[in-house]
Each structure stands twice: as structure tokens, then as C-alpha cells.
Scaffold this active site. Structure first.
Site, PDB file in Angstrom:
ATOM      1  N   GLY A  67       0.768  -1.111  -0.203  1.00 27.55           N
ATOM      2  CA  GLY A  67       0.298  -0.516  -0.195  1.00 27.55           C
ATOM      3  C   GLY A  67       0.993   1.281   0.030  1.00 27.55           C
ATOM      4  N   GLY A 116       0.249  -4.754   0.471  1.00 29.51           N
ATOM      5  CA  GLY A 116      -1.140  -4.984  -0.299  1.00 29.51           C
ATOM      6  C   GLY A 116      -1.145  -5.884  -1.027  1.00 29.51           C
ATOM      7  CG  ASP A 147      -2.431  -4.333   7.189  1.00 30.48           C
ATOM      8  OD1 ASP A 147      -1.138  -4.594   6.697  1.00 30.48           O
ATOM      9  OD2 ASP A 147      -2.864  -3.288   6.559  1.00 30.48           O
TER      10      ASP A 147
END
Length: 336
Positions: A67, A116, A147
Site C-alpha cells: 500500500g 498490500g 495486515d
């Protein structure tokens, strides 16, 4: 496509194509890219002419390096929490959409794939890695945590490989990524163009002809030791067990842990252990809550500064040592 062509969507016979198109930025995800990817998937879900979706990255350096972490740090520093929340909420919703999509999704991963980028690939049922693919979750090095659903899928890798990869940020390249669980198929870069053409012509069945025999897993000789070291309940105990090993892999792991944010190591280990008992949807919801508390910790802005903004690679962590992290402070992050 996005207004700046950073994400290009197209129809190619029986497949829909999504191209992450920021090669100079290693195809790092922006919020507009996330939104346009989501929009395309929703459109194609109801299109009877689209049988499958293929996701790739422009250029030969990266599928997607993650990201736009610099933009997230800038928003955090300026107090724009709405942007931060929108980015993570929409990114995680995209991850879940790919995981639950009613048609096959195929990620073609050539070059760097981190953070990401793993989020828009690992949740697809078909993930093709070339010998040039390189997967990593290096978030502890910037004071964050793995994440994009990593707290769900890393604990489901064989043994304690996921804990090892999540804490150290170690890269898995080529065929090793298939052995670990990041990818499902191994296809050399030289055959990737033919594979993409075959997918458009013949659909998902074409993958079988391009899935080559895997060479051995480079970590196979160390799997037992990795499982033993990273099964420990605390970061300090993991470090202690690694210190008892006498191997290149364990010395590299120790070096990575000593360079990472001590606090991030603690909250990452806890989130990975918690993720063992969560569904993907639950894990993503828990991760979203954790973004709010961990990004408020000084290590996030400092880590991104050191590794991405100034690139001096000399972060000043608070506290500076693994042994000095207050367990109560970590507990508070999970209650916030």
C-alpha cells in the site's frame, strides 16, 4: 481505469483483466486503485461473459510492493484519520471480496509482492509465482504489523513458518513461495505471457499446462528448528531460542528481529496467535481496530520515516530494545 491510468481494467475474451499500473512506484496501491479494482470486480461478478478475473502488475520489477505507506504516514501526521480509516476499510473489504468472489481469481505474480500486494493476490484461489517473484510481509520493520488478512493466513502456513515470516519479514522467492503457501502454481517468467493468453482462450483449466515441477524448499532442512524457535509464547523467548541455534538462517532471523520495532514484534506475535481462531472476516475486523491503536504509537511514523521517507534506515524505536517493551502497553493496544 483510474483517472491517471494507475489501474487498468479490460475484457479479454472470457476473462476480465486488472493491471496494477504504477511501475515506477512498484505498483504500490493507492486508494483510487483500490476503489477501481473493487468496482471492476463488482461489475464482472454479474457479467455472464466474464468467467474469471486475472490480476497482474505492470513492468518486471514488481507485482505490487504494498500500500501507499507514505500517504498513510502523511495522513497520520496531519491528523487526517478519515483518510487512514477509508484506506484500510476499503483495502480490507477488497481483500475479503477477492477471497469470496463467485468467479475464479488468478493472480500472476512476477517481481516484488509485499503487504498490500499480497492482499490482492493471496486471497485468490489461484496464485502463479515466477522464479522472479519475491513475497514478504516486512511491516515490523516500519513499526506496523502484517495486515491485509495476514493474521488469518500466516498462522495457517505449515508449522510456524507464518510466525517466522511475519516477525522477521523474510522474503520467499520463486518456488519457495509455493512451498510456504503464498502461491499455488510455479511458472517461469519466460512462459508467463503464453499462460495469460491461454487463460483468455481456455479459461482456468489452462493453468495446469503451465504449472512446473517445484524444486525443493530451501528452508526444508531448517523447518524443525524454525517451528521450535517460533512456537515460543513471547518475543523474548523466540530470541532466546534463536540464540541457541548455530545456523545462517537463525543468525539472519535474529538480525531482522533486532532491527525491527520492538513494540511491533510484540503486537504482531499477539495478533498472529489470536488469528489462529478467527475467520478471515473476523481477522480483518480485528486488524482494522489494531491499525488505529498501533499507528498512534510513535514507532509507526518513525519507522516509515526511516525506511521510506528519509531512507536513512536508522529508526529510533520507543523503546529501543525488545526486553524493554511493557506488556501492559501492548495489552492496551488490543483494548483500544
Amino acid at each position: 481505469m483510474t483517472s491517471d491510468d494507475s489501474l487498468v481494467t479490460s475484457r479479454d475474451r472470457r476473462i476480465g483483466r486488472i493491471l496494477l499500473n504504477r511501475p515506477k512506484a512498484l505498483n504500490a496501491l493507492t486508494l483510487p486503485m483500490i476503489r477501481d479494482c473493487t468496482r471492476a470486480l463488482h461489475d464482472w461478478a454479474e457479467d455472464p461473459h466474464v468467467h474469471a478475473v486475472v490480476i497482474g502488475g505492470a513492468g518486471d520489477r514488481a507485482f505490487c510492493a504494498g500500500g501507499d505507506i507514505r500517504a498513510l504516514r502523511d495522513a497520520r501526521v496531519s491528523g487526517d484519520q478519515a483518510f487512514v480509516d477509508s484506506f484500510f476499510a476499503e483495502e480490507y473489504a477488497l481483500n475479503l471480496l477477492i477471497a469470496t468472489y463467485p468467479k475464479p481469481c488468478i493472480a500472476l505474480i512476477d517481481g516484488l509482492c509485499m503487504g498490500g500486494g499480497i492482499g490482492v493476490s493471496v486471497h485468490a484461489p489461484y496464485r502463479v509465482a515466477t522464479e522472479q517473484a519475491a513475497f514478504a510481509m516486512p511491516e515490523t520493520a516500519i513499526g506496523f504489523f502484517p495486515d491485509i488478512g495476514a493474521t488469518f493466513f500466516l498462522p495457517r502456513f505449515p508449522g510456524e513458518l507464518g510466525t517466522y515470516l511475519g516477525l522477521t519479514g523474510t522474503r520467499m522467492t520463486g518456488a519457495d513461495a509455493v512451498h510456504a503457501g503464498f502461491a499455488t502454481h510455479f511458472t517461469p517468467r519466460a512462459r508467463l505471457a503464453d499462460a495469460t493468453a491461454a487463460l483468455a482462450r481456455d479459461g482456468i483449466a489452462a493453468l495446469a499446462a503451465f504449472d512446473e515441477t517445484l524444486p525443493g524448499f530451501s528452508l526444508a532442512p531448517h523447518r524443525t528448528a524454525i517451528d521450535r524457535c517460533f512456537a515460543a509464547d513471547t518475543v523474548a523467548e523466540i530470541v532466546a531460542r534463536l540464540s541457541e541455534e548455530d545456523a545462517d538462517w537463525s543468525r539472519a532471523a535474529l538480525k531482522a528481529l533486532r532491527a525491527a520495532s520492538p513494540s511491533a514484534l510484540h503486537w504482531t506475535l499477539r495478533s498472529l496467535r489470536r488469528g489462529r481462531d478467527l475467520t478471515l472476516k473476523q481477522a480483518l475486523e480485528a486488524e482494522f481496530a489494531l491499525t488505529r491503536t498501533t499507528m498512534a504509537h510513535p514507532d509507526f511514523t518513525e519507522g516509515v520515516r526511516a525506511m521510506v521517507v528519509d531512507k536513512d534506515r536508522s529508526p529510533r524505536w520507543q523503546p529501543a530494545r525488545i526486553e524493554d517493551v511493557d506488556p501492559a502497553a501492548i495489552d492496551a493496544l488490543f483494548l483500544g
